[in-house]
Design an enzyme around this catalytic site. Structure first.
Site, short mmCIF file in Angstrom:
data_model
loop_
_atom_site.label_atom_id
_atom_site.label_comp_id
_atom_site.label_asym_id
_atom_site.label_seq_id
_atom_site.Cartn_x
_atom_site.Cartn_y
_atom_site.Cartn_z
N HIS A 284 -1.17 -2.63 -3.20
CA HIS A 284 -0.39 -1.40 -3.31
C HIS A 284 -0.57 -0.85 -4.72
CE1 HIS A 284 2.88 1.42 -2.20
NE2 HIS A 284 3.10 1.41 -3.50
N CYS A 285 -1.10 0.35 -4.80
CA CYS A 285 -1.44 0.94 -6.10
C CYS A 285 -0.38 1.97 -6.49
CB CYS A 285 -2.82 1.59 -6.03
SG CYS A 285 -3.32 2.37 -7.58
N PRO A 286 0.35 1.76 -7.59
CA PRO A 286 1.35 2.75 -8.00
C PRO A 286 0.72 4.05 -8.49
CG PRO A 286 1.13 1.03 -9.67
CD PRO A 286 0.32 0.59 -8.49
N ASN B 292 0.64 4.52 -2.97
CA ASN B 292 0.27 4.16 -1.61
C ASN B 292 -0.47 2.83 -1.64
OD1 ASN B 292 0.00 4.34 1.15
ND2 ASN B 292 -1.43 6.05 1.13
#
Length: 354
Positions: free
Chosen positions: A210-212, A216
């Protein structure tokens, strides 16, 4: 994980003796045994925000969705602007404060960086060199921005919630003794290589992380956009670093006679652009390289950290690249406007039980 029942018990409730192995009614129990397991916790070990019960932690709080789906085409039709089905117009938006900050910071970085590049280019008189580098910088920044939006607003490959019903289990093409997993938090049948995200609160197929920065998950459906985003940002970062150093040296050699700014402002702009370009150039280069390595090895970041050994078929690096970017090597591989396939029409995975 906790065994909660055998497949024949669940199947008999809905099929009344139907045998999935032969397709005939035999008036008795199902011939094969399918064990169904429930996960008592998510892949990250967190228990917040989901319904159900855990034998260790007790009941989960009521489920609160953290994703909003917005059908853009539905609203565009009101203005007579329907979009072709080749483009997915259903926007996926994760409601996360940390993600808001990360995505906003990314957009600010792109905007500020291009403004600094513009100031550096304006230090020199208009020439073919200035025009070509301006087109390269602003063109790649635009493509990177579009790729970021596509990665952020595309469903990464979420498994439908609540599909762990007797009917779905009954029609699954599984082999004798095969173990089926169910996510306790999503109440869904968990496909192979799917992992639960505590931020999106959904199980994501081929979830890498999960990439801030894109607010997403990076999963099966949006990995191409994430790779393109890191690639274009990496390019404009190193390009900006080159422009900053080149213009500072060229102006210093002429005692700033041919430059539009005095030494003070020129040095300030150059230092700011150098720091920004170097910092984000290294970061995005590492991210882009790790993603390409994961695609070639067909191993996600979570699978690598957990040292999961998959039973799925291993393919060549070129085949894996084609699955992510497209069957034929064309300009579409580098275009954030083109999806690998029609994600709106089909959301099935090759790593699924169904």
């Amino acid at each position: 994980m906790e065994e909660v029942g055998r497949g024949e018990d669940l199947l008999n409730k809905s099929m009344n003796g139907y045998s999935p192995s032969t397709g005939d009614r035999e008036g008795g129990a199902v011939n094969r045994q399918i064990r169904v397991f429930l996960r008592t916790s998510g892949d990250d070990g967190m228990h917040d925000g989901y319904s159900g019960a855990s034998p260790l932690l007790g009941p989960y709080p009521a489920y609160k969705p953290s994703v909003t789906l917005f059908d853009l085409n539905k609203h565009l039709r009101r203005f007579g602007l329907p979009i072709s089905r080749l483009y997915c117009t259903q926007l996926w938006f994760v409601k996360d404060c940390g993600g808001y900050f990360g995505a906003g910071f990314t957009w600010m970085f792109i905007f500020v960086g291009e403004m600094l590049v513009l100031l550096v280019l304006l230090m020199k008189a208009l020439s073919l060199f200035v025009v070509i580098n301006g087109i390269l910088s602003f063109g790649c920044a635009f493509l990177g921005f579009v790729a970021h939006c596509r990665a952020m607003f595309t469903d990464p490959g979420a498994v439908p919630r609540g599909d762990a019903t007797n009917e779905n289990i009954a029609r699954m093409a599984v082999t004798d003794g095969q173990v089926i997993y169910k996510c306790q938090k999503c109440d869904c049948i968990k496909p192979e290589r799917a992992h639960h995200c505590s931020t999106c609160r959904r199980c994501i197929r081929k979830m890498d992380h999960h990439c801030p920065w894109i607010n997403n998950c990076v999963g099966e459906n949006n990995q191409k956009y994430f790779v393109l985003f890191t690639m274009y940002i990496c390019f404009i970062s190193w390009h900006a670093l080159f422009l900053a150093i080149y213009h500072l040296i060229s102006c210093a050699l002429t005692n700033f006679d041919g430059c539009s700014y005095s030494p003070g402002p020129s040095i300030v702009v150059t230092v700011c652009l150098t720091v920004e370009g170097l910092m984000f150039g290294i970061f995005t280069a590492i991210m882009c390289g790790s993603q390409l390595s994961a695609i070639c090895s067909d191993e996600t970041g979570i699978e690598h950290l957990k040292r999961e050994t998959g039973k799925w078929e291993k393919r060549s690096c070129w085949t894996n690249m084609r699955l992510v970017f497209g069957n034929k090597f064309t300009f579409r591989w580098f275009s954030p406007f083109h999806a690998t396939e029609d994600l709106c029409a089909s959301n099935q995975s090759v790593y699924s039980y169904l």
